[in-house]
Design a protein around this motif. Structure first.
Motif, short mmCIF file in Angstrom:
data_model
loop_
_atom_site.label_atom_id
_atom_site.label_comp_id
_atom_site.label_asym_id
_atom_site.label_seq_id
_atom_site.Cartn_x
_atom_site.Cartn_y
_atom_site.Cartn_z
N ARG A 1 0.81 -1.21 0.00
CA ARG A 1 0.00 0.00 0.00
C ARG A 1 0.85 1.27 0.00
O ARG A 1 0.33 2.35 0.22
CB ARG A 1 -0.92 -0.02 1.22
CG ARG A 1 -1.95 -1.11 1.14
CD ARG A 1 -2.68 -1.35 2.41
NE ARG A 1 -3.17 -0.12 3.01
CZ ARG A 1 -4.24 -0.05 3.75
NH1 ARG A 1 -4.95 -1.12 3.97
NH2 ARG A 1 -4.63 1.08 4.29
N ARG B 1 -0.22 4.58 -1.86
CA ARG B 1 -1.45 5.31 -1.52
C ARG B 1 -1.15 6.65 -0.86
O ARG B 1 -0.29 6.76 -0.01
CB ARG B 1 -2.32 4.48 -0.58
CG ARG B 1 -2.90 3.26 -1.25
CD ARG B 1 -3.88 2.56 -0.35
NE ARG B 1 -4.43 1.38 -0.99
CZ ARG B 1 -5.52 0.77 -0.59
NH1 ARG B 1 -6.18 1.22 0.47
NH2 ARG B 1 -5.96 -0.28 -1.23
N ILE C 1 -2.51 9.47 1.65
CA ILE C 1 -3.37 9.46 2.82
C ILE C 1 -3.72 10.90 3.19
O ILE C 1 -2.84 11.74 3.38
CB ILE C 1 -2.68 8.80 4.04
CG1 ILE C 1 -2.19 7.40 3.69
CG2 ILE C 1 -3.60 8.80 5.25
CD1 ILE C 1 -3.26 6.44 3.29
N GLU D 1 -7.85 7.27 1.54
CA GLU D 1 -6.69 6.66 0.90
C GLU D 1 -6.95 6.67 -0.59
O GLU D 1 -8.01 6.22 -1.05
CB GLU D 1 -6.46 5.23 1.40
CG GLU D 1 -6.14 5.17 2.88
CD GLU D 1 -5.76 3.77 3.34
OE1 GLU D 1 -5.50 2.87 2.49
OE2 GLU D 1 -5.71 3.58 4.57
#
Length: 153
Positions: A15, A18, A20, A91
């Motif tokens: 992840r 991603r 945020i 996200e």
């Protein structure tokens, strides 16, 4: 309570691509049914995109990605979002990068729940001439940092 945006720490490599964006639910976001009104979710997505493509690059000393318009949104509401006191996050990552457009995927979530999933298609737009354009190499390079490693163009 301040809104924040960061990339996920690199230790979770699945992840790490991603973006945020964290925020807190405001009282005004709650409707008469005591949950966040569905229209507010699109505002959360917009806030996340603005930080992702404008604020974060500027803070990093880079040019922001300018001249993008949303051509499509799709959202699925999974769990009602009530007036929680802890931070919620959006996200965001890129699922398809083309010469003049890209698709974003989102999760509006906390550590326990995914409240909504969404996708948006954004197209490059020449504001001065009011027409579509292609992304510049620098814009493509910045956008591509949010493409999962297995999907890199």
């Amino acid at each position: 309570m301040e809104d924040t945006a960061t990339l996920l720490p690199q230790q979770d490599s699945s992840r790490s691509h991603r973006h945020i964006y964290e925020f807190h639910i405001r009282f005004g976001d709650i409707d008469s049914q005591m949950h966040v009104n569905n229209v507010k979710f699109l505002g959360y997505l917009e806030d996340a995109r603005l930080v992702m493509f404008h604020a974060d690059p500027v803070l990093a000393g880079l040019e922001p990605v300018r001249g993008m318009v949303v051509s499509r949104h799709e959202i699925d509401y999974k769990v009602p979002l009530t007036g929680v006191l802890h931070a919620i996050r959006v996200e965001t990552w890129v699922t398809d990068l083309r010469a003049a457009s890209f698709k974003l995927a989102y999760e509006i979530r906390d550590d326990e729940h995914v409240y909504a999933t969404a996708t948006s298609t954004l197209v490059a737009f020449d504001v001065e001439n009011a027409r579509l354009r292609r992304y510049t190499p620098a814009e493509r390079e910045y956008i591509s940092r949010f493409v999962p490693a297995r999907e890199k163009p």
